[in-house]
Design a protein around this motif. Sequence first.
Motif, PDB file in Angstrom:
ATOM      1  N   UNK A 151     -21.049   9.863  -6.947  1.00  0.00           N
ATOM      2  CA  UNK A 151     -19.508   9.715  -6.797  1.00  0.00           C
ATOM      3  C   UNK A 151     -19.183   8.133  -6.797  1.00  0.00           C
ATOM      4  N   UNK A 152     -20.100   7.190  -6.170  1.00  0.00           N
ATOM      5  CA  UNK A 152     -19.776   5.899  -6.113  1.00  0.00           C
ATOM      6  C   UNK A 152     -19.698   5.451  -7.592  1.00  0.00           C
ATOM      7  N   UNK A 153     -20.658   5.794  -8.387  1.00  0.00           N
ATOM      8  CA  UNK A 153     -20.803   5.391 -10.130  1.00  0.00           C
ATOM      9  C   UNK A 153     -19.461   5.791 -10.547  1.00  0.00           C
ATOM     10  N   UNK A 154     -19.083   7.084 -10.402  1.00  0.00           N
ATOM     11  CA  UNK A 154     -17.837   7.246 -11.181  1.00  0.00           C
ATOM     12  C   UNK A 154     -16.651   6.640 -10.809  1.00  0.00           C
ATOM     13  N   UNK A 212      -9.151  26.876  -5.114  1.00  0.00           N
ATOM     14  CA  UNK A 212      -8.024  26.793  -5.833  1.00  0.00           C
ATOM     15  C   UNK A 212      -7.795  25.344  -6.617  1.00  0.00           C
ATOM     16  N   UNK A 213      -8.957  24.720  -6.608  1.00  0.00           N
ATOM     17  CA  UNK A 213      -9.013  23.531  -7.052  1.00  0.00           C
ATOM     18  C   UNK A 213      -7.986  22.469  -6.666  1.00  0.00           C
ATOM     19  N   UNK A 231     -16.844  14.177 -10.652  1.00  0.00           N
ATOM     20  CA  UNK A 231     -15.967  13.557 -11.622  1.00  0.00           C
ATOM     21  C   UNK A 231     -14.574  13.454 -11.396  1.00  0.00           C
ATOM     22  N   UNK A 232     -14.059  14.817 -10.874  1.00  0.00           N
ATOM     23  CA  UNK A 232     -12.888  14.984 -10.789  1.00  0.00           C
ATOM     24  C   UNK A 232     -12.336  14.141  -9.926  1.00  0.00           C
ATOM     25  N   UNK A 233     -12.757  14.007  -8.735  1.00  0.00           N
ATOM     26  CA  UNK A 233     -12.376  13.276  -7.376  1.00  0.00           C
ATOM     27  C   UNK A 233     -11.753  11.884  -7.933  1.00  0.00           C
ATOM     28  N   UNK A 234     -12.785  11.009  -8.527  1.00  0.00           N
ATOM     29  CA  UNK A 234     -12.517   9.812  -8.708  1.00  0.00           C
ATOM     30  C   UNK A 234     -11.274   9.675  -9.743  1.00  0.00           C
ATOM     31  N   UNK A 235     -11.102  10.508 -10.933  1.00  0.00           N
ATOM     32  CA  UNK A 235     -10.049  10.572 -11.785  1.00  0.00           C
ATOM     33  C   UNK A 235      -8.846  10.956 -11.189  1.00  0.00           C
ATOM     34  N   UNK A 236      -8.809  11.857 -10.437  1.00  0.00           N
ATOM     35  CA  UNK A 236      -7.319  11.926  -9.775  1.00  0.00           C
ATOM     36  C   UNK A 236      -7.067  11.124  -8.659  1.00  0.00           C
ATOM     37  N   UNK A 237      -8.159  10.460  -8.050  1.00  0.00           N
ATOM     38  CA  UNK A 237      -7.567   9.467  -6.924  1.00  0.00           C
ATOM     39  C   UNK A 237      -7.019   8.478  -7.545  1.00  0.00           C
TER      40      UNK A 237
END
Length: 333
Positions: A273-276, A229-230, A137-143
């Motif tokens: 990941x694609x859906x997010x 380290x996120x 969930x985090x990767x799509x939001x941050x990107x």
Amino acid sequence: METAEAVEKYFQTNKNLPFKSRLVSANLLTGGLVNFVHRLRFEDGSTAVLKSYPPFIAFYRTISLSQNRYFVEKTALEALSSQPWLNKNPNSIIRTPKVLFSDDESFVLIMEDAGDKCETLFNLLASDVQLDDNFIELIPKEVKIFVNYLSKESGLTPNGNQIFVKVWQIVEEYFSQLWSNMTQKLQLEKEMELYLEKSKEIFKYKDSMNGVFVMGDLWPNSILIDQENKFIWIVDWEAARFETSTRDMEQLLANLWLMKQSPKFNKDKIESLIKHFQLEFFNSKDIDWRKGCGDFAKYNFILWIVGLLNESHWDLDNKRDTALKAFSEIADF
């Protein structure tokens, strides 16, 4: 600079290097498909990454590639070096490497190291590797935040940054050579060749002067994840340019589509990941990203998929069938 020995010799003979600590080792990193990339370790325990840009593609030496890509990456990283998107998004975990040293004559860039705790998203999506579900969930939001910054708030425009306008020449040259190799290896059928010819038309419609700044080569190997380290690092900026605002997301999702065709990767995680990504960029998990992006994305999709099938690291048993599947799915739109 292909070998550790060559890197060590470079350090011995170059008196302009800013590093006070002695170089202990130089290890070739496996992620370098286009350039030669080494992790440097110094006596004081610090590390850095050295990247050299040969006049060909490291993975395909028969394909020549302009070394001007060195200047593109150098300029992009220097423009991003102060991490300005953090001013508006102080909690962002996206990072880009800072340039530590540049050698315009030898086409060598030494930059900040994301660290050996990082792993590419490409490797983390392998079927036998654990990727923290929170990152799905985090990767799509941050990107999305980062891509929006590049296109809308970075201040990088075609009028003042001609180096990025000229990247189209490098990209077109690369694809024209890749085409020749690809059609010979895959033995594409006539109807597929016709669609490929149509896909090439994207080069006729490029409009750098009205485009927005994009990373230009966003795919799972240019996204490094530091789960401990996120942090999410975006690397490999030698194709940064001005193009349509959805360009980075389109390429990333085209690569994810191809990855899920291979048993090497975790299909469930990739589909999630694609859906997010679709949720972040189109406000719906269920909309197909290719439909949401329009014709330009469809042509790019074919361009990328068939081009990527020329590479060996996907572990696909039948590349021709995968290419046909890509064509049939696009034909449904």
